[in-house]
Design an enzyme around this catalytic site. Structure first.
Site, PDB file in Angstrom:
ATOM      1  N   TYR A  48      -1.570  -5.572   5.950  1.00  0.00           N
ATOM      2  CA  TYR A  48      -2.962  -5.675   5.487  1.00  0.00           C
ATOM      3  C   TYR A  48      -3.110  -6.725   4.375  1.00  0.00           C
ATOM      4  CZ  TYR A  48      -7.231  -4.089   3.060  1.00  0.00           C
ATOM      5  OH  TYR A  48      -8.440  -4.023   2.432  1.00  0.00           O
TER       6      TYR A  48
ATOM      7  N   ASN B  10       8.881  -6.656  10.076  1.00  0.00           N
ATOM      8  CA  ASN B  10       9.442  -5.953  11.248  1.00  0.00           C
ATOM      9  C   ASN B  10       8.351  -5.253  12.073  1.00  0.00           C
ATOM     10  OD1 ASN B  10       8.774  -3.776   9.690  1.00  0.00           O
ATOM     11  ND2 ASN B  10      10.826  -2.887   9.576  1.00  0.00           N
TER      12      ASN B  10
ATOM     13  N   ASP C 274      14.019  -7.114   9.922  1.00  0.00           N
ATOM     14  CA  ASP C 274      13.945  -5.961   9.020  1.00  0.00           C
ATOM     15  C   ASP C 274      14.714  -6.290   7.745  1.00  0.00           C
ATOM     16  OD1 ASP C 274      14.424  -3.412   7.771  1.00  0.00           O
ATOM     17  OD2 ASP C 274      13.904  -2.485   9.689  1.00  0.00           O
TER      18      ASP C 274
ATOM     19  N   SER D 184       1.937  -1.767  -8.031  1.00  0.00           N
ATOM     20  CA  SER D 184       0.743  -0.954  -7.791  1.00  0.00           C
ATOM     21  C   SER D 184       0.262  -0.303  -9.078  1.00  0.00           C
ATOM     22  CB  SER D 184       1.104   0.126  -6.777  1.00  0.00           C
ATOM     23  OG  SER D 184       0.100   1.110  -6.716  1.00  0.00           O
TER      24      SER D 184
ATOM     25  N   TYR E 279       7.049   7.235  -3.749  1.00  0.00           N
ATOM     26  CA  TYR E 279       6.500   5.893  -3.518  1.00  0.00           C
ATOM     27  C   TYR E 279       6.323   5.157  -4.850  1.00  0.00           C
ATOM     28  CZ  TYR E 279       2.968   2.264  -3.031  1.00  0.00           C
ATOM     29  OH  TYR E 279       2.281   1.079  -3.133  1.00  0.00           O
TER      30      TYR E 279
ATOM     31  N   LYS F  41       8.167   1.648  -6.795  1.00  0.00           N
ATOM     32  CA  LYS F  41       7.499   0.494  -7.422  1.00  0.00           C
ATOM     33  C   LYS F  41       8.006   0.297  -8.852  1.00  0.00           C
ATOM     34  CE  LYS F  41       5.088  -0.761  -3.971  1.00  0.00           C
ATOM     35  NZ  LYS F  41       5.469  -1.982  -3.270  1.00  0.00           N
TER      36      LYS F  41
ATOM     37  N   ASN G 144      -5.258   7.999   5.029  1.00  0.00           N
ATOM     38  CA  ASN G 144      -5.137   8.717   3.753  1.00  0.00           C
ATOM     39  C   ASN G 144      -6.131   8.182   2.744  1.00  0.00           C
ATOM     40  OD1 ASN G 144      -2.689  10.129   4.490  1.00  0.00           O
ATOM     41  ND2 ASN G 144      -1.667   8.138   4.329  1.00  0.00           N
ATOM     42  N   ASN G 145      -6.420   6.908   2.839  1.00  0.00           N
ATOM     43  CA  ASN G 145      -7.225   6.262   1.803  1.00  0.00           C
ATOM     44  C   ASN G 145      -8.705   6.287   2.162  1.00  0.00           C
ATOM     45  OD1 ASN G 145      -4.413   4.325   1.756  1.00  0.00           O
ATOM     46  ND2 ASN G 145      -5.059   5.369  -0.083  1.00  0.00           N
TER      47      ASN G 145
ATOM     48  N   ARG H 128      -7.572  16.616  -4.300  1.00  0.00           N
ATOM     49  CA  ARG H 128      -6.292  16.282  -3.660  1.00  0.00           C
ATOM     50  C   ARG H 128      -5.213  16.290  -4.745  1.00  0.00           C
ATOM     51  NH1 ARG H 128      -5.885  10.505  -0.707  1.00  0.00           N
ATOM     52  NH2 ARG H 128      -6.165   9.815  -2.862  1.00  0.00           N
TER      53      ARG H 128
HETATM   54  P1  NAD Z   1       1.065  -2.738   5.054  1.00  0.00           P
HETATM   55  O1  NAD Z   1       1.840  -1.568   5.533  1.00  0.00           O
HETATM   56  O2  NAD Z   1      -0.142  -3.135   5.811  1.00  0.00           O
HETATM   57  O3  NAD Z   1       2.026  -4.014   4.952  1.00  0.00           O
HETATM   58  C1  NAD Z   1       3.406  -3.903   4.697  1.00  0.00           C
HETATM   59  C2  NAD Z   1       4.119  -4.723   5.750  1.00  0.00           C
HETATM   60  O4  NAD Z   1       5.535  -4.655   5.518  1.00  0.00           O
HETATM   61  C3  NAD Z   1       3.869  -4.199   7.162  1.00  0.00           C
HETATM   62  O5  NAD Z   1       3.443  -5.259   7.979  1.00  0.00           O
HETATM   63  C4  NAD Z   1       5.229  -3.668   7.605  1.00  0.00           C
HETATM   64  O6  NAD Z   1       5.427  -3.838   9.005  1.00  0.00           O
HETATM   65  C5  NAD Z   1       6.193  -4.488   6.762  1.00  0.00           C
HETATM   66  N1  NAD Z   1       7.464  -3.841   6.465  1.00  0.00           N
HETATM   67  C6  NAD Z   1       7.675  -2.611   5.956  1.00  0.00           C
HETATM   68  N2  NAD Z   1       8.994  -2.390   5.823  1.00  0.00           N
HETATM   69  C7  NAD Z   1       9.630  -3.514   6.248  1.00  0.00           C
HETATM   70  C8  NAD Z   1      10.997  -3.895   6.354  1.00  0.00           C
HETATM   71  N3  NAD Z   1      11.989  -3.076   6.011  1.00  0.00           N
HETATM   72  N4  NAD Z   1      11.286  -5.125   6.837  1.00  0.00           N
HETATM   73  C9  NAD Z   1      10.295  -5.980   7.201  1.00  0.00           C
HETATM   74  N5  NAD Z   1       8.997  -5.665   7.136  1.00  0.00           N
HETATM   75  C10 NAD Z   1       8.665  -4.436   6.660  1.00  0.00           C
HETATM   76  O7  NAD Z   1       0.721  -2.471   3.526  1.00  0.00           O
HETATM   77  P2  NAD Z   1      -0.225  -3.282   2.541  1.00  0.00           P
HETATM   78  O8  NAD Z   1      -1.365  -2.420   2.204  1.00  0.00           O
HETATM   79  O9  NAD Z   1      -0.459  -4.642   3.056  1.00  0.00           O
HETATM   80  O10 NAD Z   1       0.719  -3.332   1.267  1.00  0.00           O
HETATM   81  C11 NAD Z   1       1.571  -4.433   0.986  1.00  0.00           C
HETATM   82  C12 NAD Z   1       2.349  -4.140  -0.284  1.00  0.00           C
HETATM   83  O11 NAD Z   1       1.439  -3.885  -1.346  1.00  0.00           O
HETATM   84  C13 NAD Z   1       3.239  -2.909  -0.183  1.00  0.00           C
HETATM   85  O12 NAD Z   1       4.441  -3.176  -0.890  1.00  0.00           O
HETATM   86  C14 NAD Z   1       2.440  -1.834  -0.895  1.00  0.00           C
HETATM   87  O13 NAD Z   1       3.263  -0.854  -1.460  1.00  0.00           O
HETATM   88  C15 NAD Z   1       1.746  -2.653  -1.968  1.00  0.00           C
HETATM   89  N6  NAD Z   1       0.502  -2.028  -2.430  1.00  0.00           N
HETATM   90  C16 NAD Z   1      -0.470  -1.709  -1.523  1.00  0.00           C
HETATM   91  C17 NAD Z   1      -1.640  -1.101  -1.971  1.00  0.00           C
HETATM   92  C18 NAD Z   1      -2.733  -0.707  -1.002  1.00  0.00           C
HETATM   93  O14 NAD Z   1      -3.617   0.041  -1.386  1.00  0.00           O
HETATM   94  N7  NAD Z   1      -2.744  -1.189   0.239  1.00  0.00           N
HETATM   95  C19 NAD Z   1      -1.816  -0.846  -3.327  1.00  0.00           C
HETATM   96  C20 NAD Z   1      -0.823  -1.201  -4.220  1.00  0.00           C
HETATM   97  C21 NAD Z   1       0.343  -1.799  -3.758  1.00  0.00           C
HETATM   98  C1  UD1 Z   2      -3.981   5.839  -3.413  1.00  0.00           C
HETATM   99  C2  UD1 Z   2      -2.538   6.210  -3.626  1.00  0.00           C
HETATM  100  C3  UD1 Z   2      -1.955   5.351  -4.720  1.00  0.00           C
HETATM  101  C4  UD1 Z   2      -2.157   3.861  -4.437  1.00  0.00           C
HETATM  102  C5  UD1 Z   2      -3.655   3.617  -4.275  1.00  0.00           C
HETATM  103  C6  UD1 Z   2      -3.990   2.183  -3.993  1.00  0.00           C
HETATM  104  C7  UD1 Z   2      -2.528   8.608  -3.018  1.00  0.00           C
HETATM  105  C8  UD1 Z   2      -2.403  10.003  -3.522  1.00  0.00           C
HETATM  106  N1  UD1 Z   2      -2.489   7.631  -3.966  1.00  0.00           N
HETATM  107  O1  UD1 Z   2      -4.659   6.227  -4.544  1.00  0.00           O
HETATM  108  O2  UD1 Z   2      -0.586   5.603  -4.886  1.00  0.00           O
HETATM  109  O3  UD1 Z   2      -1.668   3.088  -5.500  1.00  0.00           O
HETATM  110  O4  UD1 Z   2      -4.130   4.443  -3.199  1.00  0.00           O
HETATM  111  O5  UD1 Z   2      -3.880   1.920  -2.664  1.00  0.00           O
HETATM  112  O6  UD1 Z   2      -2.605   8.354  -1.818  1.00  0.00           O
HETATM  113  N2  UD1 Z   2     -10.867  10.287  -1.422  1.00  0.00           N
HETATM  114  C9  UD1 Z   2     -11.702  11.223  -0.872  1.00  0.00           C
HETATM  115  N3  UD1 Z   2     -11.559  11.514   0.460  1.00  0.00           N
HETATM  116  C10 UD1 Z   2     -10.629  10.906   1.265  1.00  0.00           C
HETATM  117  C11 UD1 Z   2      -9.787   9.932   0.671  1.00  0.00           C
HETATM  118  C12 UD1 Z   2      -9.926   9.655  -0.678  1.00  0.00           C
HETATM  119  O7  UD1 Z   2     -12.549  11.797  -1.550  1.00  0.00           O
HETATM  120  O8  UD1 Z   2     -10.538  11.226   2.448  1.00  0.00           O
HETATM  121  C13 UD1 Z   2     -11.041   9.954  -2.862  1.00  0.00           C
HETATM  122  C14 UD1 Z   2      -9.807  10.190  -3.717  1.00  0.00           C
HETATM  123  O9  UD1 Z   2      -9.780  11.491  -4.223  1.00  0.00           O
HETATM  124  C15 UD1 Z   2     -10.000   9.125  -4.805  1.00  0.00           C
HETATM  125  C16 UD1 Z   2     -10.713   7.982  -4.078  1.00  0.00           C
HETATM  126  O10 UD1 Z   2     -11.306   8.564  -2.919  1.00  0.00           O
HETATM  127  O11 UD1 Z   2     -10.828   9.608  -5.823  1.00  0.00           O
HETATM  128  C17 UD1 Z   2      -9.780   6.870  -3.633  1.00  0.00           C
HETATM  129  O12 UD1 Z   2      -8.712   7.426  -2.880  1.00  0.00           O
HETATM  130  P1  UD1 Z   2      -7.608   6.500  -2.175  1.00  0.00           P
HETATM  131  O13 UD1 Z   2      -8.270   5.459  -1.380  1.00  0.00           O
HETATM  132  O14 UD1 Z   2      -6.645   7.397  -1.477  1.00  0.00           O
HETATM  133  O15 UD1 Z   2      -6.898   5.749  -3.401  1.00  0.00           O
HETATM  134  P2  UD1 Z   2      -6.189   6.372  -4.699  1.00  0.00           P
HETATM  135  O16 UD1 Z   2      -6.441   7.800  -4.856  1.00  0.00           O
HETATM  136  O17 UD1 Z   2      -6.578   5.512  -5.850  1.00  0.00           O
END
Ligand code: NAD
Ligand code: UD1
Length: 340
Positions: free
Chosen positions: A11, A32, A58, A124, A152, A156, A201-202, A296
């Site tokens: 993403y 991967n 990978d 993060s 998780y 980080k 989840n988000n 949650r």
């Molecule tokens: P994502 O899952 O969409 O992207 C991660 C990518 O890494 C995927 O394409 C996956 O196939 C690849 N990958 C995972 N393990 C691998 C491995 N062992 N070898 C090769 N490729 C591998 O996630 P994202 O949302 O794009 O997040 C990217 C980074 O940012 C992650 O490290 C995540 O922890 C961090 N991050 C994401 C968020 C968020 O809300 N999306 C917030 C804070 C930090």
């Molecule tokens: C999540 C991750 C966090 C990560 C962050 C950024 C969890 C517990 N934490 O946090 O580690 O750094 O994303 O990507 O997953 N909510 C609802 N209903 C839903 C989903 C979410 O009400 O179905 C609410 C949550 O309670 C929160 C807000 O929406 O108040 C945002 O939730 P979410 O998108 O999961 O992000 P974070 O909680 O910030």
């Protein structure tokens, strides 16, 4: 000279690849595809009109990572690859430690072998959340206390500590850790976005699936938080702004000689769950049915950044607003629906 992007099909990675190519960098992508699709690579090329090499490798397999460094001339690495689901990390901690920690160690060893010492790491806001709630909330600066509550988050924080140790041991390293707040939104083309497997989840991926009729209603996790309307407040940032933050960090890294530092990438504004629902409904003309559900576990009231260090030192600032984020998230979901 190329920039190696690990997790570049994911993403945030796919948007980062677009920003890098648009800024004139050459890239090589390693992923991967465990949580992404090969089509993202095709769309990055389509959007930018530029070509690059993609390795479906990978990071846990050090020999394949070594082979990339042998074939390519890598100048710097942007390391996004890893697992990211909090709940899953609680159930499967070893899987998370192996993928996130071992994957990073393998990458760092290969970089050191080839004398590639410029790295940007995806951290993060989760590194702060374990320390919240003990004092009245203040916008999080890079100096705010750090604490984590799940495997998780621990990966980080551990990786940040590993990177700091590495820099202490050899100050020729140039390392920037970017602490992302809550990325949402999608590429304006509708071709790249967040499309998680299974039930999201988000918040935003869940909302778009309710809008699409794939899920019946949203559960709002708690309405008795100490916030403006009782629902959780977060710092949502458009994924394209976040991607541009990597380009700014990379440009800065080029001028450093020997640094380990961290930046918050957020907007500095907090929105509640109800505000997100309202804005999404208004901008897209779709009602989002919701019910108030219990809190949650592990959630905090409020979490938003003080992003001024990134603005001051990287010259970077988020420019897209919540309406842009809601519109682009839905636009991407509509494209996914057409493809499905
Ligand atoms: P994502 O899952 O969409 O992207 C991660 C990518 O890494 C995927 O394409 C996956 O196939 C690849 N990958 C995972 N393990 C691998 C491995 N062992 N070898 C090769 N490729 C591998 O996630 P994202 O949302 O794009 O997040 C990217 C980074 O940012 C992650 O490290 C995540 O922890 C961090 N991050 C994401 C968020 C968020 O809300 N999306 C917030 C804070 C930090
Ligand atoms: C999540 C991750 C966090 C990560 C962050 C950024 C969890 C517990 N934490 O946090 O580690 O750094 O994303 O990507 O997953 N909510 C609802 N209903 C839903 C989903 C979410 O009400 O179905 C609410 C949550 O309670 C929160 C807000 O929406 O108040 C945002 O939730 P979410 O998108 O999961 O992000 P974070 O909680 O910030």
């Amino acid at each position: 000279m190329s920039i190696l992007v690990t997790g570049g099909a994911g993403y945030i990675g796919s948007h980062t690849c677009v920003s890098l190519l648009k800024a004139g960098f050459d890239i090589v992508v390693l992923d991967n595809l465990c949580n992404s699709k090969g089509s993202a690579v095709k769309y990055i090329k389509e959007i930018t009109g530029k070509d690059f090499t993609f390795y479906r490798y990978d990071l846990r397999d050090i020999e394949s990572v070594q082979s990339v460094f042998e074939k390519e001339t890598i100048e710097a690495v942007i390391h996004l690859a890893g697992y990211k689901a909090v709940g899953e990390s609680v159930r499967k901690p070893l899987m998370y430690y192996e993928n996130n920690i071992l994957g990073t160690l393998n990458l760092l060893k290969c970089m050191r072998e080839r004398n590639v010492k410029k790295l940007i790491f995806s951290s993060s806001a989760t590194v702060y959340t374990g320390a919240l709630g003990k004092a009245p909330f203040q916008a999080l600066t890079e100096e705010s206390p750090l604490a984590v509550t799940n495997p998780y988050g621990r990966t980080k924080l551990m990786i940040e500590e590993i990177l700091s140790d590495l820099y202490q041991s050899d100050p020729e390293w140039n390392i920037i850790s970017l602490r992302y707040f809550n990325p949402i939104g999608a590429h304006e083309s509708g071709l790249l976005g967040d499309d998680p497997n299974g039930i999201p989840n988000n918040l935003m991926p869940y909302i778009v699936q309710v809008a699409a009729g794939k899920l019946e209603k949203l559960n709002v996790f708690g309405d008795d938080y100490d916030t403006k309307d009782g629902t959780g407040v977060r710092d949502y940032i458009h994924v394209t702004d976040l991607a541009d933050g990597h380009v700014a960090a990379l440009k800065k890294l080029k001028n450093f000689s020997g640094i380990f530092t961290v930046y918050n990438l957020g907007t500095g504004r907090g929105y509640s769950v109800l505000e997100i629902i309202k804005t999404f409904s208004k901008i897209n003309g779709i009602e989002i049915p919701y019910v108030i559900a219990p809190r949650r576990e592990g959630d905090v009231d409020m979490c938003f950044a003080d992003p001024s260090k990134a603005e001051r030192e990287l010259g970077w600032k988020a420019t897209r607003n919540l309406e842009d984020m809601c519109r682009d998230s839905w636009n991407f979901q509509k494209t996914v629906l057409q493809i499905d």
